[in-house]
Design a protein around this motif. Structure first.
Motif, PDB file in Angstrom:
ATOM      1  N   TYR A   8       0.614  -1.288  -0.361  1.00 53.75           N
ATOM      2  CA  TYR A   8       0.229   0.013  -0.093  1.00 53.75           C
ATOM      3  C   TYR A   8       1.092   1.063  -0.014  1.00 53.75           C
ATOM      4  O   TYR A   8       2.353   1.027   0.159  1.00 53.75           O
ATOM      5  N   ALA A   9       0.635   2.098  -0.650  1.00 51.89           N
ATOM      6  CA  ALA A   9       1.388   3.459  -0.268  1.00 51.89           C
ATOM      7  C   ALA A   9       1.224   4.051   1.044  1.00 51.89           C
ATOM      8  O   ALA A   9       0.115   5.139   1.922  1.00 51.89           O
ATOM      9  N   GLN A  10       1.868   4.031   1.883  1.00 48.93           N
ATOM     10  CA  GLN A  10       2.299   4.624   3.239  1.00 48.93           C
ATOM     11  C   GLN A  10       2.140   5.900   3.340  1.00 48.93           C
ATOM     12  O   GLN A  10       3.343   6.593   2.669  1.00 48.93           O
ATOM     13  N   PHE A  11       1.361   7.138   4.097  1.00 46.09           N
ATOM     14  CA  PHE A  11       1.196   8.715   3.713  1.00 46.09           C
ATOM     15  C   PHE A  11       2.902   8.934   4.819  1.00 46.09           C
ATOM     16  O   PHE A  11       2.396   9.101   5.679  1.00 46.09           O
ATOM     17  N   VAL A  12       3.326   9.666   3.943  1.00 52.35           N
ATOM     18  CA  VAL A  12       4.960  10.332   4.593  1.00 52.35           C
ATOM     19  C   VAL A  12       4.116  11.584   4.657  1.00 52.35           C
ATOM     20  O   VAL A  12       3.705  12.339   5.983  1.00 52.35           O
ATOM     21  N   SER A  13       4.137  12.501   4.013  1.00 55.89           N
ATOM     22  CA  SER A  13       3.857  13.809   4.012  1.00 55.89           C
ATOM     23  C   SER A  13       2.964  13.885   2.729  1.00 55.89           C
ATOM     24  O   SER A  13       2.678  13.091   2.010  1.00 55.89           O
ATOM     25  N   THR A  14       2.141  15.262   2.102  1.00 55.84           N
ATOM     26  CA  THR A  14       1.812  14.806   1.408  1.00 55.84           C
ATOM     27  C   THR A  14       1.865  15.474  -0.161  1.00 55.84           C
ATOM     28  O   THR A  14       1.770  14.840  -1.007  1.00 55.84           O
ATOM     29  N   ALA A  15       3.587  15.369   0.446  1.00 57.24           N
ATOM     30  CA  ALA A  15       4.162  15.589  -0.649  1.00 57.24           C
ATOM     31  C   ALA A  15       4.991  14.042  -1.271  1.00 57.24           C
ATOM     32  O   ALA A  15       5.633  14.298  -2.886  1.00 57.24           O
ATOM     33  N   ASN A  16       5.056  13.406  -0.437  1.00 57.90           N
ATOM     34  CA  ASN A  16       5.335  11.985  -0.290  1.00 57.90           C
ATOM     35  C   ASN A  16       4.301  10.774   0.233  1.00 57.90           C
ATOM     36  O   ASN A  16       4.429  10.263   1.292  1.00 57.90           O
ATOM     37  N   GLN A  17       4.581  10.015  -0.612  1.00 54.19           N
ATOM     38  CA  GLN A  17       3.273   8.802  -0.585  1.00 54.19           C
ATOM     39  C   GLN A  17       4.412   7.220  -0.817  1.00 54.19           C
ATOM     40  O   GLN A  17       5.244   7.332  -2.494  1.00 54.19           O
ATOM     41  N   LYS A  18       5.116   6.696   0.216  1.00 53.25           N
ATOM     42  CA  LYS A  18       6.323   5.850  -0.151  1.00 53.25           C
ATOM     43  C   LYS A  18       5.057   4.414   0.112  1.00 53.25           C
ATOM     44  O   LYS A  18       4.740   3.766   0.573  1.00 53.25           O
ATOM     45  N   PRO A  19       5.228   3.778  -2.000  1.00 56.17           N
ATOM     46  CA  PRO A  19       5.043   2.067  -1.504  1.00 56.17           C
ATOM     47  C   PRO A  19       5.514   0.961  -0.436  1.00 56.17           C
ATOM     48  O   PRO A  19       6.645   1.481  -0.602  1.00 56.17           O
ATOM     49  N   THR A  20       5.324   0.498  -0.242  1.00 56.73           N
ATOM     50  CA  THR A  20       5.139  -0.149   1.563  1.00 56.73           C
ATOM     51  C   THR A  20       4.804  -1.389   1.118  1.00 56.73           C
ATOM     52  O   THR A  20       3.398  -1.810   0.987  1.00 56.73           O
TER      53      THR A  20
END
Lengths: 149, 294
Positions: free
Chosen positions: B178-190
């Motif tokens: 899933y796409a981890q929510f790091v910040s508004t500008a950064n979503q990390k596939p995890t």
């Protein structure tokens, strides 16, 4: 005298979070249990039922929990409920409909998940009981007649 | 050089595109706020759940060692003959690189050439389903149309499928992408493993006051583990929803900015072309006057 703090948390939100509580009565799977301040650390499974919050000089505050867990630690009671509702938020009509549905399912001969239907039945009955008591009390506080049933 | 009318038409078209992307950006921004709030509201439950499981695991591990380790089925590590990947993607596009990143990330697992054993998938969301339908990977189930704000009740069937397949022994490992929510500008596939359950790390020594477990540690595990799986899944899906909206918001903001820049460039071209035309007309008139005079 020490007091308890209580949190009721469901999967979707924190429903209740308060301190200064004298006792919590909860529906444990092996029977109703009362928790007073200075209780030993405990984790228990809950069954569908009524959870009551007692405060000195106040009427009990009822909640419906449909099952989950209860943890006691350092005078902090945490309830991890599958679903939970305040006594006065219970939707009696919906609970009644759920009860009828579960009854139908239990009566029918076709292959149904009896355990699930029974659990649904138990949940709806508890909701109705808590909700009605609540409604009655409010009616009597206003000086009106309790709803007949 | 394009004619004046052509340039004008193009300016109007780009302006209209900018209006649409700007509207999409605003919608995504408000949905993002709500999705973030929901992810945040669900966090206390997940954290307490983890704490209880940690306490239980500490208390339980001692007994296990004595009994020869009859752990709960959901905790049992098996040889991995089939792994299944739950891939959480949005239903809709226009979310910048988010979807492609997720698909690539899942591909590293399911399409890896040096993978041993079978692999299957459970797509959650239309985009991932449509993409992986093209490959030769069996779907154990698929879930789409969860909406912008999925509820716990919608998630339960998904965790049911995962748990049932695991207990039946048809699947020996369940991974969640899933796409981890790091910040508004950064979503990390995890990627996280949800089955077999990996109990949270215990930090520090056991408590001085041991817990009482009712009815018994085993019975508690029985009740707790399925809910733990469900909670992990729910948290991930809420985060994915927040990620989707913020990725869309950023993508639409970039699109709006690009369109506005294009309008500026085109306006410059338009003015130049207009000036050229006027100059040409003046020269025409001057030439005509001269011809008459001459």
């Amino acid at each position: 005298m020490a007091k308890l703090s209580l949190e009721i948390i469901t999967g979707e939100r924190v429903l209740f979070e308060e301190t200064g509580i004298d006792a919590v009565i909860a529906p444990g799977v092996i029977g109703e249990l009362g928790i007073l301040p200075n209780h030993a650390p405990l984790v228990t499974v809950l069954q569908p039922g009524e959870l009551r919050v007692q405060r000195e000089g106040n009427a009990d505050e009822p909640f419906f929990v449909s099952g989950g867990f209860l943890e006691v630690h350092d005078d902090t009671v945490t309830v991890l409920a599958d679903t939970a509702e305040r006594g006065d938020e219970i939707d009696l009509e919906r609970a009644e409909a759920a009860r009828a549905r579960a009854a139908d399912r239990l009566r029918s001969e076709v292959d149904v998940d009896r355990a699930r239907a029974q659990a649904a039945m138990q949940r709806s009955l508890m909701r109705i009981r808590i909700g009605e008591r609540r409604a009655r009390r409010r009616a009597s506080q206003r000086g009106g007649d309790p709803p007949s049933r | 050089m394009a004619t004046l009318r052509e340039i004008r038409r193009r300016i109007r078209s780009v302006e209209n595109t900018a209006k649409i992307t700007n509207a999409l950006q605003l919608v995504a921004a408000s949905k993002m706020r709500r999705a973030q709030e929901r992810a945040l509201a669900a966090r206390p439950y997940a954290e307490h759940m983890r704490a209880v499981l940690r306490n239980l695991a500490t208390a339980h591990s001692g007994e296990d060692a004595e009994e020869g380790g009859a752990a709960h089925p959901l905790l049992q590590q098996r040889e991995i003959r089939e792994a299944t990947v739950l891939l959480v993607t949005p239903d809709r596009g226009l979310a910048g690189g988010l979807i492609a990143n997720l698909e690539r990330h899942a591909g590293e697992i399911v399409l890896s050439p040096d993978r041993t054993g079978e692999v299957s998938m459970v797509p959650i969301g239309r985009k991932g389903r449509d993409y992986y339908a093209r490959f030769d990977i069996p779907f154990r189930a698929e879930f789409t149309q969860l909406g912008d704000y999925p509820s716990l009740a919608q998630i339960r069937p998904i965790s049911r499928v995962a748990i049932d397949d695991y207990i039946a022994g048809t699947v020996d490992q369940v991974l969640l992408v899933y796409a981890q929510f790091v910040s508004t500008a950064n979503q990390k596939p995890t990627t996280v493993q949800i089955l077999p359950v990996q109990p949270p790390e215990t930090d520090g020594p056991a408590q001085e006051m041991p817990y009482i477990f009712e009815p018994s540690p085993q019975a508690l595990l029985e009740e707790l583990l399925p809910r733990y799986v469900e909670t992990q899944l729910y948290q991930a899906i809420l985060e994915a929803a927040a990620s989707e909206q913020s990725a869309r918001m950023v993508a639409m903001k970039n699109a709006t900015d690009a369109a506005n820049e294009m309008v500026e460039d085109l306006t410059l071209d338009y003015n130049k072309a207009r000036q050229n035309q006027i100059t040409a007309e003046l020269l025409d008139i001057a030439g005509g006057v001269e011809a008459l005079a001459g």
